[in-house]
Motif scaffolding. Structure first.
Motif, short mmCIF file in Angstrom:
data_model
loop_
_atom_site.label_atom_id
_atom_site.label_comp_id
_atom_site.label_asym_id
_atom_site.label_seq_id
_atom_site.Cartn_x
_atom_site.Cartn_y
_atom_site.Cartn_z
N PHE A 42 1.14 -1.10 0.08
CA PHE A 42 0.21 -0.02 -0.08
C PHE A 42 0.81 1.06 -0.16
O PHE A 42 1.52 1.63 1.09
CB PHE A 42 -1.02 -0.05 1.49
N ALA B 178 -1.93 7.69 -4.63
CA ALA B 178 -3.10 6.89 -5.34
C ALA B 178 -2.45 5.91 -6.29
O ALA B 178 -3.23 5.00 -6.31
CB ALA B 178 -4.06 7.86 -5.82
N VAL C 139 -0.96 2.42 -4.82
CA VAL C 139 -1.84 1.40 -4.14
C VAL C 139 -1.88 0.12 -5.07
O VAL C 139 -2.39 0.22 -6.24
CB VAL C 139 -3.13 2.04 -3.68
N ARG D 167 -11.47 1.09 -3.49
CA ARG D 167 -10.50 0.43 -2.86
C ARG D 167 -10.33 0.52 -1.42
O ARG D 167 -10.44 1.64 -1.05
CB ARG D 167 -9.26 0.06 -3.77
N ARG D 168 -10.13 -0.36 -0.66
CA ARG D 168 -9.64 0.04 0.65
C ARG D 168 -8.22 0.13 0.86
O ARG D 168 -7.38 -0.63 0.67
CB ARG D 168 -10.29 -1.28 1.58
N PRO D 169 -7.68 1.14 1.37
CA PRO D 169 -6.41 1.47 1.49
C PRO D 169 -5.62 0.63 2.71
O PRO D 169 -4.54 1.20 3.19
CB PRO D 169 -6.25 3.05 1.91
N TYR D 170 -6.12 -0.39 3.24
CA TYR D 170 -5.53 -1.11 4.29
C TYR D 170 -6.21 -2.53 4.22
O TYR D 170 -7.06 -2.82 3.62
CB TYR D 170 -5.71 -0.56 5.66
N TRP E 81 -13.25 3.25 2.06
CA TRP E 81 -12.94 3.19 0.68
C TRP E 81 -12.42 4.35 -0.19
O TRP E 81 -13.09 5.32 0.22
CB TRP E 81 -14.01 2.22 -0.08
N ALA F 64 -2.20 3.46 6.81
CA ALA F 64 -3.69 3.77 6.27
C ALA F 64 -3.84 5.18 6.45
O ALA F 64 -4.27 5.67 5.48
CB ALA F 64 -4.63 2.76 7.19
N VAL G 156 -1.70 7.05 3.60
CA VAL G 156 -2.52 6.84 2.47
C VAL G 156 -3.60 7.58 2.14
O VAL G 156 -3.86 8.41 1.32
CB VAL G 156 -2.78 5.17 2.05
N TRP H 77 -4.07 10.62 -0.47
CA TRP H 77 -5.23 10.49 -1.61
C TRP H 77 -6.08 11.83 -1.50
O TRP H 77 -6.49 12.52 -2.38
CB TRP H 77 -6.43 9.29 -1.27
#
Length: 182
Positions: free
Chosen positions: A12, A16, A19, A30-33, A92, A169, A172, A176
């Motif tokens: 991760f 953006a 990822v 998408r889930r960043p974790y 997400w 997370a 990220v 984003w």
């Protein structure tokens, strides 16, 4: 059979474009974790209960009480839906915005509606229970309206005992937000 959404070595990145995706589409949510072990355990137990309910429905149907078998089958379907929703819960992201999926509701904010995403030290709820402990939380400051509840906390079901995962997370999410806000 490879299950890319469960890969422990999934990277991760902090932007953006960094990822890693389990699919080819870049415009999907998408889930960043990765999911935390507590959330997976809750879903596994719920699915185990659903398996027992399905077997019970079969036994009840064979015994001749179709109405009771239908009720048991409906209850099993509700337990399966609960388990899947628990796995879906979380934050997400996509180029369109940020989505918070809860057990019963989903809230989506476009990036242009967000002023800032930041990590702050504050008292946070332990596993979502009323008990609070000192921890970190990721907050959203919307451009208009009242402040939102914390997006993520380091004492939630996804990050309890996983401080590095929470830090990654939160980085990220902040990346984003800074990349996609206009």
């Amino acid at each position: 059979m490879p299950l890319p959404f469960l890969a422990a070595d999934r990277d991760f990145g902090t932007t953006a474009s960094d990822v890693a995706l389990p699919h080819a589409g870049t415009d999907q949510w998408r889930r960043p974790y990765r999911l935390g072990p507590q959330r997976v355990a809750i879903s596994a137990l719920a699915l185990l209960l659903a398996a027992y309910l399905l077997i019970s429905a079969l036994i009840i149907a064979i015994a001749g009480t179709v109405g009771a078998a239908g009720v048991t089958l409906l209850l099993a379907a509700c337990v399966i839906a609960f388990a899947l929703r628990v796995l879906r819960m979380g934050i997400w992201v996509s180029p369109r915005g940020l989505r918070r999926v809860g057990l019963l509701s989903t809230k989506t904010l476009r990036w242009r509606e967000i002023e800032r995403v930041s990590t702050v030290q504050q008292p946070v709820r332990w596993l979502g229970l009323p008990r609070t402990v000192q921890g970190q939380a990721v907050h959203i400051e919307p451009r208009r309206g009242e402040p939102l509840a914390p997006l993520l906390t380091d004492h939630s079901a996804d990050f309890l005992t996983r401080a590095e995962a929470f830090a990654r997370a939160s980085d990220v999410l902040e990346a984003w937000a800074s990349e996609h806000r206009h």
